[in-house]
Design a protein around this motif. Structure first.
Motif, PDB file in Angstrom:
ATOM      1  N   LEU A  29       4.172   3.156  -1.437  1.00  0.00           N
ATOM      2  CA  LEU A  29       3.667   4.488  -0.031  1.00  0.00           C
ATOM      3  C   LEU A  29       3.431   4.578   1.240  1.00  0.00           C
ATOM      4  O   LEU A  29       3.471   5.141   2.029  1.00  0.00           O
ATOM      5  CB  LEU A  29       2.282   4.410  -0.524  1.00  0.00           C
ATOM      6  CG  LEU A  29       1.546   5.323  -1.947  1.00  0.00           C
ATOM      7  CD1 LEU A  29       0.524   4.842  -2.460  1.00  0.00           C
ATOM      8  CD2 LEU A  29       2.129   6.633  -2.024  1.00  0.00           C
ATOM      9  N   HIS A  30       3.930   2.850   1.495  1.00  0.00           N
ATOM     10  CA  HIS A  30       4.386   2.582   2.925  1.00  0.00           C
ATOM     11  C   HIS A  30       5.002   2.936   3.504  1.00  0.00           C
ATOM     12  O   HIS A  30       5.216   3.480   4.278  1.00  0.00           O
ATOM     13  CB  HIS A  30       3.900   0.945   2.868  1.00  0.00           C
ATOM     14  CG  HIS A  30       3.814   0.890   4.536  1.00  0.00           C
ATOM     15  ND1 HIS A  30       4.925   0.598   5.147  1.00  0.00           N
ATOM     16  CD2 HIS A  30       2.734   0.836   5.713  1.00  0.00           C
ATOM     17  CE1 HIS A  30       4.517  -0.072   6.425  1.00  0.00           C
ATOM     18  NE2 HIS A  30       3.042   0.134   6.677  1.00  0.00           N
ATOM     19  N   ALA A  85       4.851   7.860   2.322  1.00  0.00           N
ATOM     20  CA  ALA A  85       3.728   8.883   1.150  1.00  0.00           C
ATOM     21  C   ALA A  85       3.535   9.855   0.576  1.00  0.00           C
ATOM     22  O   ALA A  85       2.537  10.207   0.058  1.00  0.00           O
ATOM     23  CB  ALA A  85       3.007   8.842   2.912  1.00  0.00           C
ATOM     24  N   TYR A 117      -3.362   8.802   4.807  1.00  0.00           N
ATOM     25  CA  TYR A 117      -1.888   9.000   4.865  1.00  0.00           C
ATOM     26  C   TYR A 117      -1.491   9.827   6.480  1.00  0.00           C
ATOM     27  O   TYR A 117      -1.812  10.021   6.663  1.00  0.00           O
ATOM     28  CB  TYR A 117      -1.147  10.098   3.953  1.00  0.00           C
ATOM     29  CG  TYR A 117      -1.725   9.171   2.775  1.00  0.00           C
ATOM     30  CD1 TYR A 117      -0.695   8.410   1.718  1.00  0.00           C
ATOM     31  CD2 TYR A 117      -2.663   9.348   2.004  1.00  0.00           C
ATOM     32  CE1 TYR A 117      -1.046   7.875   0.365  1.00  0.00           C
ATOM     33  CE2 TYR A 117      -3.298   9.322   0.572  1.00  0.00           C
ATOM     34  CZ  TYR A 117      -2.701   8.113  -0.123  1.00  0.00           C
ATOM     35  OH  TYR A 117      -2.638   7.530  -1.436  1.00  0.00           O
TER      36      TYR A 117
END
Length: 153
Positions: A23-24, A27, A61
Motif C-alpha cells: 500500500l505504501h 495506495a 491514503y
C-alpha cells in the motif's frame, strides 16, 4: 520478565508488513493484487487493512504531487524560534490553516517548530515570513533539490 507488547505492535506480523509495504508503494493496489502477493483471499486482506486502519497504523491514503508542475516551485524549510510558549502554541494552532504549509514538526532544542512550505513566488514567501514575525524569529532555507525518500518497512 519480558516486555509486554502493545496491541498495535502485536498485530504487525509479516503478512501485515507486506500489506503495508504494498500500500505504501501503491495506495491504489486492489485487494486482489495484494492478496495474490501475500497469499490471502481478498476478504482476508480487506479485514486486515480495516483492522490496521482502526488501530491508526494506516492513517490515510494520499497522492504524491509534483508541486512545481502545479505552480509552486519554491519549497522553503523554515526553522522557527518562538517569542514565548504561548506564541508557540498559537502558531501551532494556526499552521494547519496555512495553505502554503505542507508539513510541520514541533521539536525540542533551540528551534521550536520546523515547517516545509511551498510558494508560487518569492513575493508570497516573503509575505508568509512577515506573518511569522508575530510569533517569533524564522530562519529560512530554500530547497534546491527534493529527492523523494519515504518511510518503508
Amino acid at each position: 520478565m519480558g516486555r509486554k507488547k502493545n496491541s498495535s505492535t502485536s498485530i504487525i506480523d509479516d503478512i501485515n508488513k507486506k500489506i503495508i509495504k504494498i500500500l505504501h508503494k501503491d495506495a491504489k493496489a486492489s485487494l486482489k493484487e495484494i492478496g495474490a502477493e501475500v497469499g490471502l483471499s481478498c476478504s482476508s486482506v480487506g479485514e486486515r487493512i480495516k483492522k490496521l486502519e482502526q488501530l491508526g497504523i494506516i492513517r490515510g491514503y494520499s497522492a504524491l504531487i509534483d508541486e512545481e508542475m502545479l505552480g509552486f516551485p519554491i519549497i522553503a524549510i523554515i526553522a522557527m524560534q518562538c517569542h514565548s510558549p504561548q506564541k508557540e502554541k498559537d502558531l501551532l494552532q494556526k499552521l494547519p490553516s496555512e495553505s502554503a504549509v505542507r508539513q510541520f514538526w514541533n521539536v525540542t532544542g533551540d528551534i521550536d517548530i520546523y515547517m516545509e512550505a511551498a510558494f508560487p513566488s518569492m513575493k508570497e514567501l516573503n509575505e508568509f515570513l512577515h506573518k511569522l514575525y508575530d510569533f517569533g524569529k524564522p530562519s529560512t532555507s530554500i530547497a534546491i533539490n527534493k529527492p523523494c525518500k519515504t518511510f518503508s518497512l
